[in-house]
Write a protein that holds these residues in place. Structure first.
Motif, PDB file in Angstrom:
ATOM      1  N   ILE A  26      27.278 -50.471  58.796  1.00 27.54           N
ATOM      2  CA  ILE A  26      26.196 -49.643  59.328  1.00 27.54           C
ATOM      3  C   ILE A  26      25.527 -48.876  58.191  1.00 27.54           C
ATOM      4  O   ILE A  26      26.208 -48.330  57.309  1.00 27.54           O
ATOM      5  CB  ILE A  26      26.722 -48.624  60.371  1.00 27.54           C
ATOM      6  N   ALA A  27      24.199 -48.833  58.199  1.00 32.30           N
ATOM      7  CA  ALA A  27      23.436 -48.028  57.235  1.00 32.30           C
ATOM      8  C   ALA A  27      22.423 -47.199  58.012  1.00 32.30           C
ATOM      9  O   ALA A  27      21.639 -47.751  58.790  1.00 32.30           O
ATOM     10  CB  ALA A  27      22.738 -48.926  56.215  1.00 32.30           C
ATOM     11  N   ILE A  28      22.457 -45.893  57.804  1.00 38.58           N
ATOM     12  CA  ILE A  28      21.610 -44.971  58.567  1.00 38.58           C
ATOM     13  C   ILE A  28      20.613 -44.282  57.645  1.00 38.58           C
ATOM     14  O   ILE A  28      20.990 -43.692  56.628  1.00 38.58           O
ATOM     15  CB  ILE A  28      22.453 -43.909  59.291  1.00 38.58           C
ATOM     16  N   GLN A  29      19.338 -44.372  58.009  1.00 40.41           N
ATOM     17  CA  GLN A  29      18.262 -43.676  57.298  1.00 40.41           C
ATOM     18  C   GLN A  29      17.806 -42.523  58.186  1.00 40.41           C
ATOM     19  O   GLN A  29      17.086 -42.718  59.160  1.00 40.41           O
ATOM     20  CB  GLN A  29      17.108 -44.645  57.009  1.00 40.41           C
ATOM     21  N   ARG A  30      18.252 -41.302  57.861  1.00 38.09           N
ATOM     22  CA  ARG A  30      18.045 -40.157  58.726  1.00 38.09           C
ATOM     23  C   ARG A  30      16.582 -39.732  58.800  1.00 38.09           C
ATOM     24  O   ARG A  30      15.876 -39.690  57.799  1.00 38.09           O
ATOM     25  CB  ARG A  30      18.871 -38.959  58.245  1.00 38.09           C
ATOM     26  N   GLY A  31      16.144 -39.395  60.015  1.00 38.36           N
ATOM     27  CA  GLY A  31      14.802 -38.886  60.212  1.00 38.36           C
ATOM     28  C   GLY A  31      14.679 -37.449  59.742  1.00 38.36           C
ATOM     29  O   GLY A  31      15.659 -36.686  59.741  1.00 38.36           O
ATOM     30  N   ALA A  32      13.476 -37.070  59.355  1.00 34.92           N
ATOM     31  CA  ALA A  32      13.250 -35.742  58.780  1.00 34.92           C
ATOM     32  C   ALA A  32      13.169 -34.641  59.828  1.00 34.92           C
ATOM     33  O   ALA A  32      13.653 -33.528  59.599  1.00 34.92           O
ATOM     34  CB  ALA A  32      11.971 -35.762  57.944  1.00 34.92           C
ATOM     35  N   THR A  33      12.566 -34.911  60.978  1.00 30.45           N
ATOM     36  CA  THR A  33      12.360 -33.859  61.974  1.00 30.45           C
ATOM     37  C   THR A  33      13.120 -34.095  63.267  1.00 30.45           C
ATOM     38  O   THR A  33      13.382 -33.143  64.006  1.00 30.45           O
ATOM     39  CB  THR A  33      10.865 -33.703  62.313  1.00 30.45           C
ATOM     40  N   ASP A  34      13.467 -35.329  63.560  1.00 36.59           N
ATOM     41  CA  ASP A  34      14.168 -35.650  64.800  1.00 36.59           C
ATOM     42  C   ASP A  34      15.297 -36.636  64.510  1.00 36.59           C
ATOM     43  O   ASP A  34      15.296 -37.766  64.990  1.00 36.59           O
ATOM     44  CB  ASP A  34      13.183 -36.239  65.811  1.00 36.59           C
ATOM     45  N   PRO A  35      16.300 -36.212  63.726  1.00 36.57           N
ATOM     46  CA  PRO A  35      17.346 -37.138  63.301  1.00 36.57           C
ATOM     47  C   PRO A  35      18.228 -37.637  64.436  1.00 36.57           C
ATOM     48  O   PRO A  35      18.920 -38.654  64.276  1.00 36.57           O
ATOM     49  CB  PRO A  35      18.165 -36.302  62.301  1.00 36.57           C
ATOM     50  N   GLY A  36      18.198 -36.972  65.591  1.00 32.46           N
ATOM     51  CA  GLY A  36      19.012 -37.401  66.717  1.00 32.46           C
ATOM     52  C   GLY A  36      18.393 -38.518  67.533  1.00 32.46           C
ATOM     53  O   GLY A  36      19.012 -39.019  68.476  1.00 32.46           O
ATOM     54  N   ARG A  37      17.173 -38.916  67.179  1.00 30.89           N
ATOM     55  CA  ARG A  37      16.482 -40.024  67.855  1.00 30.89           C
ATOM     56  C   ARG A  37      16.627 -41.275  67.002  1.00 30.89           C
ATOM     57  O   ARG A  37      16.281 -41.277  65.829  1.00 30.89           O
ATOM     58  CB  ARG A  37      15.006 -39.669  68.066  1.00 30.89           C
ATOM     59  N   TYR A  38      17.115 -42.372  67.597  1.00 33.32           N
ATOM     60  CA  TYR A  38      17.484 -43.559  66.843  1.00 33.32           C
ATOM     61  C   TYR A  38      16.726 -44.802  67.301  1.00 33.32           C
ATOM     62  O   TYR A  38      16.538 -45.026  68.499  1.00 33.32           O
ATOM     63  CB  TYR A  38      18.982 -43.851  67.012  1.00 33.32           C
TER      64      TYR A  38
END
Length: 470
Positions: A130-142
Motif C-alpha cells: 500500500i502507498a498513500i499520498q495524503r491530501g492537504a485539506t481533507d486527508p480522511g477522504r480517499y
C-alpha cells in the motif's frame, strides 16, 4: 417557441437568486458553464494523461513476469522468483517514487495470515503493498487505485509452474505504479491510495483485508478503481480494438436496509448507486481527457462467474468499479504455458499492448486527480416536488476547512432511460435549488460539488440509494 425555466437558489448566508434559462440551451455541455475555459487544474489533467509512459509500464510488466510465478502460495524467500520477491520489488518501487517527491508516499506492507480456506488450506501470509499520498485539506477522504500481484495457471493450486501473469494482472500493478509516478508530482486536497493487492486468485483476500481495515480505521472512501487486465486488445472473438474499455459497476448496494429498499421502490435509484455514478464520472473523464477511448459502462458487478478486488469494498457499501479491456482472450488467462492445435496458451508478454495499458492507466490517473482535487461529493442530498410543476434539491453545506477549494454546486438531471447525465446548471454556493417547470416524475436528478478551477465531484443521487456518505 423557447420555453424559459426559472431556477431559484437557497444560499448559505446569501440572498436568494432567480434566473431564467432558455430550455433550448439547457445541456451539460452548453449551459451554466461558468468554468468553460481550461483552468490550471483542468490543464493539468490533460498533462497527467499525456505523462503516462508505455515504456515504463512495459518495463514494470516485464520485471513482474520475470519473477516466474507470483502465485499466492509460491516462494517467499527468494529474491528472484515467487510472490515474496515480487511484493518486495513493488514496495521498493513505491519507495523510490516517494524519494523523488520528498517522501510524499507512506509505503507499507499490509498482511494477514489466512488458513482453512479451499484455495489456502495451510497458514499463508497474504501480503499486499500500500502507498498513500495524503491530501492537504481533507486527508480522511480517499480514492483508491488497485491492481493484483498474484498470478495462476490452469490449476489454481499449482504454485510451482511458471505463471507469467503478464496481463492478468501485472498490467494492473504496472498501471498503479505508473499512476503513482505521475500523480506524486502534484498535491491534492483528498488522499490517493495506490494498492498492489495479493491473494486475488485464491479468493479476493488482499481486497478483503484492505477493505476491512479501511472500515475499521474510518476511511471515507469515495472511489475504488480496480484494474484487472488492462493490456489485451485481441479478443478470443477475433476482435482487435484498442479504443474501448469496460467499466463494471453494480447497482443497488448489498448493504441496503429493508427501509431503504422500500423507499427506493418509489423514488428510484436502481441505476444511480454510488458505483454507477462513479462509472458515469469515469466515462465522462474518458470523453474529456483521454484521446481515442470510449468506455462501456456495464451495469453488473463483474463478468459472469468471475470476480475482482472491487467486490470486497462493494460488500461493505463502498463505491467500487472494475476497469478492464473490452475484448478478453481466454487462451491467455489462467492457462498452463503450452501450444495445442496451433494455439498458444498462456499469459505472456506478447499478449500485452503497452500503449493500450498506458491509455487505461491515464484514465485512472485523471480520475484520481480529478476526484482528489474536487471537493467532497455533496452529502445528505434530498429531493421534493411531488404534484408540483417544479423540482427542489437540497443538500448539506460542505465542511469549509476540508473543502477550501469549493466554489459551489452543480445540479444535474437526465431522462430516466438516459445512460449519462444530459442537463446541468451551476447554482453557486447554496444548499438548495429549485428547477421550475421541470417535473420530478420525468427525470432523475443529482448534485455535484465544484471547485474554484471548475473540477467537479461525482454526481450524487438523492437519498440513501445514491449517497456517498459524509
Amino acid at each position: 417557441m423557447i420555453k424559459n425555466i426559472p431556477i431559484t437558489f437557497k444560499s448559505v448566508g446569501l440572498s436568494a437568486l432567480s434566473l431564467a434559462l432558455p430550455m433550448a440551451i439547457v445541456s451539460a455541455t452548453t449551459i451554466g458553464n461558468a468554468h468553460a475555459a481550461d483552468t490550471k487544474q483542468k490543464a493539468a489533467l490533460y498533462d497527467i494523461a499525456a505523462s503516462i509512459s508505455p515504456e515504463r509500464i512495459e518495463d514494470d510488466i516485464t520485471t513482474l513476469v520475470n519473477f516466474g510465478t507470483r502465485h499466492t502460495l509460491s516462494e517467499t524467500e527468494s529474491d528472484t522468483r515467487g510472490i515474496g520477491a515480487a511484493r518486495r520489488w513493488i514496495k521498493s518501487e513505491f519507495e523510490e517514487i516517494s524519494s523523488q517527491c520528498g517522501g510524499c508516499l507512506e509505503v507499507y506492507f499490509q498482511s494477514e495470515t489466512i488458513s482453512g480456506e479451499k484455495r489456502i488450506p495451510n497458514p499463508t501470509e497474504v501480503v499486499s503493498v500500500i502507498a498513500i499520498q495524503r491530501g492537504a485539506t481533507d486527508p480522511g477522504r480517499y480514492v483508491i487505485m488497485s491492481g493484483d500481484i498474484d498470478s495462476r495457471v490452469s490449476d489454481v493450486m499449482d504454485f510451482t509452474s511458471d505463471s507469467p501473469g503478464a496481463n492478468d494482472n501485472a498490467s494492473g500493478v504496472a498501471g498503479t505504479l505508473e499512476a503513482a509516478r505521475v500523480l506524486s508530482k502534484y498535491k491534492f486536497n483528498g488522499t490517493i491510495v495506490y494498492a498492489a493487492l495479493a491473494g486475488e486468485e485464491q479468493g479476493l483476500f488482499g481486497g478483503r483485508i484492505m477493505a476491512n481495515q479501511a472500515k475499521k480505521d474510518g476511511w471515507r472512501i469515495k472511489a475504488v478503481l480496480n484494474n484487472d487486465m488492462i493490456g489485451n486488445i485481441e479478443g478470443v472473438n477475433g476482435v482487435i480494438n484498442n479504443t474501448t474499455a469496460r467499466i463494471f459497476a453494480e447497482g443497488t448496494r448489498v448493504t441496503e436496509t429493508e427501509a431503504e429498499a422500500r423507499r427506493r421502490r418509489f423514488t428510484g435509484g436502481e441505476v444511480d448507486s454510488p458505483s454507477r455514478n462513479l462509472a458515469r464520472y469515469i466515462d465522462k473523464v474518458a470523453d474529456q481527457y483521454i484521446e481515442n477511448l470510449d468506455t462501456m459502462v456495464v451495469y453488473r458487478l463483474d463478468r459472469f462467474g468471475r470476480g475482482g478486488h472491487h467486490r470486497p469494498f462493494n460488500d461493505l457499501g463502498y463505491p467500487g468499479i472494475r476497469i478492464m479491456e473490452t475484448n478478453e482472450n481466454y487462451t491467455r488467462q489462467h492457462q498452463d504455458l503450452r501450444e495445442e492445435d496451433g494455439i498458444k496458451y498462456g499469459d505472456t508478454l506478447d499478449g500485452v499492448n503497452f500503449d493500450y495499458a498506458a491509455k487505461l492507466t491515464g484514465l485512472n490517473a485523471v480520475t484520481l486527480a480529478s476526484m482528489a482535487w474536487a471537493p467532497n461529493p455533496p452529502a445528505n442530498v434530498s429531493i421534493k416536488g411531488a404534484v408540483q410543476p417544479s423540482t427542489t434539491l437540497m443538500w448539506d453545506a460542505l465542511n469549509e476547512a476540508q473543502n477550501p477549494q469549493l466554489k459551489g454546486y452543480k445540479v444535474y438531471w437526465r431522462h430516466t432511460d438516459a445512460p449519462q447525465w444530459e442537463y446541468s446548471k451551476f447554482v453557486g454556493d447554496v444548499t438548495e435549488a429549485t428547477l421550475e417547470n421541470v417535473v420530478i416524475d420525468n427525470y432523475f436528478f443529482g448534485v455535484a460539488s465544484v471547485n474554484n478551477d471548475g473540477v467537479e465531484s461525482v454526481v450524487v443521487y438523492p437519498g440513501p440509494a445514491g449517497s456517498f456518505g459524509e
